[in-house]
Design a protein around this motif. Structure first.
Motif, short mmCIF file in Angstrom:
data_model
loop_
_atom_site.label_atom_id
_atom_site.label_comp_id
_atom_site.label_asym_id
_atom_site.label_seq_id
_atom_site.Cartn_x
_atom_site.Cartn_y
_atom_site.Cartn_z
N ILE A 24 -4.77 0.22 8.15
CA ILE A 24 -3.77 0.72 9.10
C ILE A 24 -3.91 -0.06 10.40
O ILE A 24 -4.90 -0.78 10.59
CB ILE A 24 -3.94 2.24 9.36
N TYR A 25 -2.93 0.05 11.27
CA TYR A 25 -2.93 -0.69 12.54
C TYR A 25 -3.16 -2.18 12.29
O TYR A 25 -4.05 -2.80 12.88
CB TYR A 25 -3.97 -0.13 13.51
N ALA A 26 -2.34 -2.73 11.38
CA ALA A 26 -2.38 -4.17 11.06
C ALA A 26 -3.78 -4.61 10.62
O ALA A 26 -4.19 -5.73 10.86
CB ALA A 26 -1.92 -4.99 12.25
N GLY A 27 -4.49 -3.71 9.96
CA GLY A 27 -5.80 -4.07 9.44
C GLY A 27 -6.93 -3.88 10.42
O GLY A 27 -8.09 -4.17 10.10
N ASN A 28 -6.65 -3.39 11.63
CA ASN A 28 -7.71 -3.16 12.61
C ASN A 28 -8.58 -1.96 12.27
O ASN A 28 -9.69 -1.82 12.77
CB ASN A 28 -7.12 -2.97 14.02
N ALA A 29 -8.04 -1.09 11.44
CA ALA A 29 -8.82 0.07 11.00
C ALA A 29 -8.54 0.28 9.52
O ALA A 29 -7.47 -0.06 9.01
CB ALA A 29 -8.43 1.32 11.80
N MET A 30 -9.52 0.83 8.83
CA MET A 30 -9.37 1.12 7.41
C MET A 30 -9.40 2.63 7.22
O MET A 30 -10.33 3.30 7.69
CB MET A 30 -10.47 0.45 6.60
N ALA A 31 -8.39 3.15 6.57
CA ALA A 31 -8.31 4.59 6.34
C ALA A 31 -8.75 4.91 4.91
O ALA A 31 -8.41 4.19 3.97
CB ALA A 31 -6.88 5.07 6.55
N THR A 32 -9.52 5.98 4.77
CA THR A 32 -9.87 6.49 3.45
C THR A 32 -8.95 7.68 3.18
O THR A 32 -8.93 8.65 3.95
CB THR A 32 -11.34 6.93 3.39
N VAL A 33 -8.16 7.59 2.11
CA VAL A 33 -7.17 8.62 1.82
C VAL A 33 -7.43 9.22 0.45
O VAL A 33 -7.88 8.53 -0.47
CB VAL A 33 -5.74 8.05 1.90
N GLN A 34 -7.14 10.51 0.33
CA GLN A 34 -7.31 11.21 -0.94
C GLN A 34 -5.97 11.77 -1.37
O GLN A 34 -5.25 12.36 -0.56
CB GLN A 34 -8.33 12.32 -0.81
N SER A 35 -5.64 11.58 -2.62
CA SER A 35 -4.39 12.12 -3.16
C SER A 35 -4.71 13.19 -4.19
O SER A 35 -5.44 12.96 -5.15
CB SER A 35 -3.58 11.00 -3.83
N LEU A 36 -4.15 14.37 -3.97
CA LEU A 36 -4.37 15.49 -4.88
C LEU A 36 -3.17 15.73 -5.80
O LEU A 36 -3.12 16.72 -6.52
CB LEU A 36 -4.68 16.76 -4.09
N ASP A 37 -2.21 14.80 -5.77
CA ASP A 37 -1.04 14.93 -6.63
C ASP A 37 -1.43 14.77 -8.10
O ASP A 37 -2.38 14.05 -8.43
CB ASP A 37 0.01 13.86 -6.27
N ALA A 38 -0.68 15.41 -8.95
CA ALA A 38 -0.94 15.32 -10.39
C ALA A 38 -0.74 13.89 -10.89
O ALA A 38 -1.47 13.40 -11.75
CB ALA A 38 -0.04 16.28 -11.15
N THR A 39 0.28 13.22 -10.36
CA THR A 39 0.53 11.81 -10.67
C THR A 39 0.48 11.02 -9.38
O THR A 39 1.18 11.34 -8.43
CB THR A 39 1.91 11.63 -11.33
N ARG A 40 -0.39 10.02 -9.35
CA ARG A 40 -0.57 9.24 -8.13
C ARG A 40 0.21 7.93 -8.24
O ARG A 40 -0.02 7.14 -9.16
CB ARG A 40 -2.05 8.98 -7.89
N VAL A 41 1.13 7.74 -7.32
CA VAL A 41 1.93 6.51 -7.27
C VAL A 41 1.33 5.62 -6.19
O VAL A 41 1.24 6.02 -5.02
CB VAL A 41 3.41 6.81 -6.97
N ILE A 42 0.89 4.43 -6.57
CA ILE A 42 0.07 3.59 -5.70
C ILE A 42 0.59 2.16 -5.68
O ILE A 42 0.95 1.61 -6.73
CB ILE A 42 -1.40 3.59 -6.19
#
Length: 311
Positions: A127-145
């Motif tokens: 995020i922020y043009a690569g200045n920070a890295m976000a760890t995200v969790q998806s709880l959806d039954a189907t994950r679209v990535i």
């Protein structure tokens, strides 16, 4: 748990970005299936079946899929998605066109531009043009990535028996969109996102004539693709499809040479994963030097021709 990878292709050959996406899919765990949707694309399905880690290839053949119209492809994915926990796309123009449509049809949140897989439901993305890295969790039954391909190595051919190829009948397409034609730029150089060597120029080159006169001989010597900063593209020195950066193409070649590019954060976001970065700039404070493996503080109009002569 089974992961589906959407294969990008031209109905003749598998595009390299798909191989990086397969590597990301394998990191999610479970079996990996590859969907080849196209027309007369049996050679692509056969190539996908030979990729290491692929358990099955789904092959859908229809004339309506010949040009990968997003609405038509989305209908095919929606028809087979019930069996999959993840659907992965390369974060290319095609992937970014289709993935959000699939996510909307499934009513799930898309996870965009991942660079690392921590577990089946947890991913890293810039995020922020690569200045920070976000760890995200998806709880959806189907994950679209969507997968930033520079974050993953390309999957190799297995060297074993090919995976099974299952032919699936195409479903009816919406009919709301009609393919009219394409204007495809012909280029003798490697494709920018797949090139092993990239030579990029910036606004300091001053004109399109100087850009070509200075950068082309270097690219010719190295068998490289030509790239440009957004400033150079906006100034008309280079065409839009040469733009490297956050709003252009994300690249990670073996060698990236930046001449006359200051290194704005948006440009660095598109090339900082390159294996070796060489920067040529007469400004010692240029941000490009912060990511460069080799930095040359010099006038590019003198340094580049000298480099060409030495090569």
């Amino acid at each position: 748990m089974t992961v589906l990878v959407f294969a990008e292709h031209d109905n003749t050959s598998l595009k390299p970005a798909t191989l990086n996406t397969i590597t990301a899919a394998l990191a999610c765990g479970g079996d990996v299936h590859v969907l080849v949707a196209g027309h007369n694309a049996s050679a692509v399905a056969a190539a996908a079946a030979l990729v290491a880690g692929v358990a099955k290839v789904l092959h859908i053949d229809a004339e309506s899929l010949a040009h990968a119209v997003a609405e038509n492809v989305t209908a095919q994915i929606e028809a087979v998605v019930a069996n999959y926990s993840h659907i992965l796309f390369a974060a290319t123009a095609s992937g970014k066109n289709i993935a959000p449509r699939v996510a909307a049809r499934l009513d799930v949140a898309q996870v965009s531009d991942i660079t690392k897989v921590f577990s089946a439901d947890t991913f890293e993305r810039p995020i922020y043009a690569g200045n920070a890295m976000a760890t995200v969790q998806s709880l959806d039954a189907t994950r679209v990535i969507t997968v930033r391909t520079t974050g993953f190595d390309a999957a190799a051919q297995s060297g074993q028996a090919p995976a099974a190829i299952e032919v699936i009948a195409a479903v009816a397409v919406p009919g709301s969109t009609t393919y009219l034609g394409s204007e495809i730029a012909k280029n003798d150089r490697p494709e920018l996102t797949a090139a092993k060597v990239i030579v990029s120029g910036g606004r300091a080159l001053g004109s399109s004539e100087k850009f070509m006169a200075v950068m082309t001989p270097l690219a010719d010597k190295l068998g490289a693709a030509l790239g440009a900063s957004r400033a150079a593209v906006d100034a008309g020195y280079a065409p839009n499809d040469w733009q490297v950066g956050q709003t252009g193409k994300i690249v990670a070649p073996q060698l990236y040479i930046a001449a006359g590019i200051s290194g704005a954060i948006q440009h660095l976001a598109g090339m900082k994963d390159s294996k070796v970065i060489v920067a040529i700039n007469k400004d010692p404070e240029a941000p490009i030097f912060s990511v460069a493996d080799y930095g040359l503080e010099a006038d590019l109009f003198a340094a580049v021709p000298e480099l060409v002569a030495a090569l």
